[in-house]
Design a protein around this motif. Structure first.
Motif, PDB file in Angstrom:
ATOM      1  N   ARG A  42     -57.727  12.199  25.642  1.00  5.90           N
ATOM      2  CA  ARG A  42     -58.568  11.015  25.826  1.00  5.90           C
ATOM      3  C   ARG A  42     -59.873  11.404  26.509  1.00  5.90           C
ATOM      4  N   VAL A  43     -60.890  10.551  26.328  1.00  9.15           N
ATOM      5  CA  VAL A  43     -62.219  10.774  26.883  1.00  9.15           C
ATOM      6  C   VAL A  43     -62.489   9.735  27.966  1.00  9.15           C
ATOM      7  N   LEU A  44     -63.048  10.198  29.079  1.00  9.78           N
ATOM      8  CA  LEU A  44     -63.398   9.323  30.192  1.00  9.78           C
ATOM      9  C   LEU A  44     -64.797   8.755  29.977  1.00  9.78           C
ATOM     10  N   LEU A  45     -64.910   7.429  30.023  1.00  6.45           N
ATOM     11  CA  LEU A  45     -66.193   6.757  29.862  1.00  6.45           C
ATOM     12  C   LEU A  45     -66.401   5.758  30.996  1.00  6.45           C
ATOM     13  N   GLY A  46     -67.655   5.435  31.240  1.00  7.54           N
ATOM     14  CA  GLY A  46     -67.988   4.406  32.215  1.00  7.54           C
ATOM     15  C   GLY A  46     -68.881   3.362  31.570  1.00  7.54           C
ATOM     16  N   ARG A  47     -68.673   2.110  31.924  1.00  3.25           N
ATOM     17  CA  ARG A  47     -69.571   1.038  31.464  1.00  3.25           C
ATOM     18  C   ARG A  47     -70.639   0.881  32.536  1.00  3.25           C
ATOM     19  N   ARG A  48     -71.860   1.242  32.187  1.00  2.00           N
ATOM     20  CA  ARG A  48     -72.965   1.345  33.140  1.00  2.00           C
ATOM     21  C   ARG A  48     -73.376  -0.015  33.699  1.00  2.00           C
ATOM     22  N   ALA A  49     -73.649  -0.040  35.001  1.00  2.00           N
ATOM     23  CA  ALA A  49     -74.091  -1.267  35.654  1.00  2.00           C
ATOM     24  C   ALA A  49     -75.509  -1.641  35.232  1.00  2.00           C
ATOM     25  N   ASP A  50     -76.344  -0.656  34.903  1.00  2.00           N
ATOM     26  CA  ASP A  50     -77.739  -0.966  34.575  1.00  2.00           C
ATOM     27  C   ASP A  50     -77.930  -1.478  33.155  1.00  2.00           C
ATOM     28  N   THR A  51     -77.064  -1.064  32.210  1.00  4.68           N
ATOM     29  CA  THR A  51     -77.234  -1.490  30.817  1.00  4.68           C
ATOM     30  C   THR A  51     -76.053  -2.309  30.294  1.00  4.68           C
ATOM     31  N   GLY A  52     -74.904  -2.210  30.965  1.00  2.00           N
ATOM     32  CA  GLY A  52     -73.703  -2.881  30.490  1.00  2.00           C
ATOM     33  C   GLY A  52     -73.017  -2.162  29.343  1.00  2.00           C
ATOM     34  N   ARG A  53     -73.538  -0.997  28.948  1.00  2.00           N
ATOM     35  CA  ARG A  53     -72.987  -0.259  27.808  1.00  2.00           C
ATOM     36  C   ARG A  53     -72.038   0.843  28.273  1.00  2.00           C
ATOM     37  N   TRP A  54     -71.063   1.156  27.427  1.00  2.00           N
ATOM     38  CA  TRP A  54     -70.179   2.283  27.678  1.00  2.00           C
ATOM     39  C   TRP A  54     -70.942   3.577  27.412  1.00  2.00           C
ATOM     40  N   ALA A  55     -70.679   4.593  28.234  1.00  2.00           N
ATOM     41  CA  ALA A  55     -71.410   5.857  28.139  1.00  2.00           C
ATOM     42  C   ALA A  55     -70.591   6.996  28.718  1.00  2.00           C
ATOM     43  N   LEU A  56     -71.019   8.212  28.396  1.00  2.00           N
ATOM     44  CA  LEU A  56     -70.487   9.381  29.082  1.00  2.00           C
ATOM     45  C   LEU A  56     -70.927   9.320  30.536  1.00  2.00           C
ATOM     46  N   ASP A  77     -68.153   3.675  42.569  1.00  2.00           N
ATOM     47  CA  ASP A  77     -69.470   3.437  43.168  1.00  2.00           C
ATOM     48  C   ASP A  77     -70.108   2.238  42.469  1.00  2.00           C
ATOM     49  N   ASP A  78     -71.372   1.988  42.737  1.00  2.00           N
ATOM     50  CA  ASP A  78     -72.034   0.812  42.157  1.00  2.00           C
ATOM     51  C   ASP A  78     -72.742   1.106  40.837  1.00  2.00           C
ATOM     52  N   GLU A  79     -72.551   2.308  40.273  1.00  2.00           N
ATOM     53  CA  GLU A  79     -73.213   2.664  39.018  1.00  2.00           C
ATOM     54  C   GLU A  79     -72.444   2.201  37.789  1.00  2.00           C
ATOM     55  N   SER A  80     -71.163   1.861  37.961  1.00  2.00           N
ATOM     56  CA  SER A  80     -70.328   1.477  36.828  1.00  2.00           C
ATOM     57  C   SER A  80     -69.711   0.107  37.038  1.00  2.00           C
ATOM     58  N   LEU A  81     -69.562  -0.617  35.934  1.00  2.00           N
ATOM     59  CA  LEU A  81     -68.844  -1.889  35.944  1.00  2.00           C
ATOM     60  C   LEU A  81     -67.369  -1.677  35.669  1.00  2.00           C
ATOM     61  N   GLU A  82     -67.065  -0.693  34.819  1.00  3.20           N
ATOM     62  CA  GLU A  82     -65.692  -0.331  34.459  1.00  3.20           C
ATOM     63  C   GLU A  82     -65.674   1.156  34.153  1.00  3.20           C
ATOM     64  N   VAL A  83     -64.521   1.770  34.290  1.00  2.00           N
ATOM     65  CA  VAL A  83     -64.300   3.124  33.800  1.00  2.00           C
ATOM     66  C   VAL A  83     -62.949   3.133  33.106  1.00  2.00           C
ATOM     67  N   GLY A  84     -62.792   4.042  32.155  1.00  2.00           N
ATOM     68  CA  GLY A  84     -61.515   4.094  31.468  1.00  2.00           C
ATOM     69  C   GLY A  84     -61.400   5.285  30.554  1.00  2.00           C
ATOM     70  N   TRP A  85     -60.159   5.526  30.146  1.00  2.00           N
ATOM     71  CA  TRP A  85     -59.834   6.591  29.202  1.00  2.00           C
ATOM     72  C   TRP A  85     -59.723   5.994  27.804  1.00  2.00           C
ATOM     73  N   PHE A  86     -60.267   6.694  26.814  1.00  2.00           N
ATOM     74  CA  PHE A  86     -60.265   6.219  25.433  1.00  2.00           C
ATOM     75  C   PHE A  86     -59.826   7.338  24.504  1.00  2.00           C
ATOM     76  N   THR A  87     -58.981   6.988  23.547  1.00  2.00           N
ATOM     77  CA  THR A  87     -58.618   7.960  22.522  1.00  2.00           C
ATOM     78  C   THR A  87     -59.801   8.092  21.563  1.00  2.00           C
ATOM     79  N   PRO A  88     -59.947   9.263  20.933  1.00  2.00           N
ATOM     80  CA  PRO A  88     -61.093   9.465  20.032  1.00  2.00           C
ATOM     81  C   PRO A  88     -61.173   8.462  18.887  1.00  2.00           C
ATOM     82  N   ASP A  89     -60.040   7.881  18.479  1.00  2.00           N
ATOM     83  CA  ASP A  89     -60.058   6.921  17.373  1.00  2.00           C
ATOM     84  C   ASP A  89     -60.205   5.470  17.847  1.00  2.00           C
ATOM     85  N   ALA A  90     -60.392   5.254  19.146  1.00  2.00           N
ATOM     86  CA  ALA A  90     -60.532   3.888  19.674  1.00  2.00           C
ATOM     87  C   ALA A  90     -61.647   3.821  20.729  1.00  2.00           C
TER      88      ALA A  90
END
Length: 163
Positions: A34-48, A117-130
């Motif tokens: 799985r890949v670790l991603l964070g949903r950014r507080a500044d854009t609201g988008r999921w990112a590396l 910290d305050d840079e992310s709204l959410e963090v999580g693990w994702f499988t490559p197909d999801a």
């Protein structure tokens, strides 16, 4: 994302003039792939996960620090995926920065993924197909992480003359 103090100090002297800065982006995988991603507080988008090395800090150390600061996950850097000068970023306050991104493949070694910290709204693990919707920036790095090839970089033109 909060601006590091050393950049704020530089900006007091140079104003909004363009800065070339190093950046690190991390593809962090766990033992299940799985890949670790964070949903950014500044854009609201999921990112590396990514960040800026502090003065004197090695890119791999910055990667380990940034991953932990943002996600509470501990990791080890395995290899360099990519070195790339990005297009200039124009911030709303007028600052201009061109990042040279060093993308690193990392292996999770401990910790529980959570907002740390305050840079992310959410963090999580994702499988490559999801994976959630991601930018081409992230997709390119994820594709390189699946390969065992050499470090990617933009090649120089062979007939380029120096001036």
């Amino acid at each position: 994302m909060p601006t590091p103090d050393f950049i704020l100090d530089l900006r007091r002297h140079i104003g909004h003039a363009p800065l070339v800065l190093p950046g690190v982006s991390m593809v962090v995988r766990d033992d299940a792939g799985r890949v670790l991603l964070g949903r950014r507080a500044d854009t609201g988008r999921w990112a590396l996960i990514g960040g800026i090395p502090e003065p004197g800090e090695q890119p791999a150390q910055a990667a380990v620090r940034e991953v932990y600061e943002e996600t509470a996950v501990r990791c080890a850097v395995e290899r360099v995926l990519l070195v790339q000068a990005l297009e200039p970023t124009h911030y709303p306050n007028g600052d201009v920065v061109q990042y040279t991104d060093i993308a690193l493949l990392c292996r999770a070694t401990g910790g529980e993924a959570r907002v740390n910290d305050d840079e992310s709204l959410e963090v999580g693990w994702f499988t490559p197909d999801a994976l959630p919707p991601l930018t081409p920036f992230a997709h390119h790095r994820l594709a390189l992480a699946r390969e065992e090839g050499p470090t990617w970089f933009e090649p120089a033109e062979a007939d380029q003359t120096l001036r």
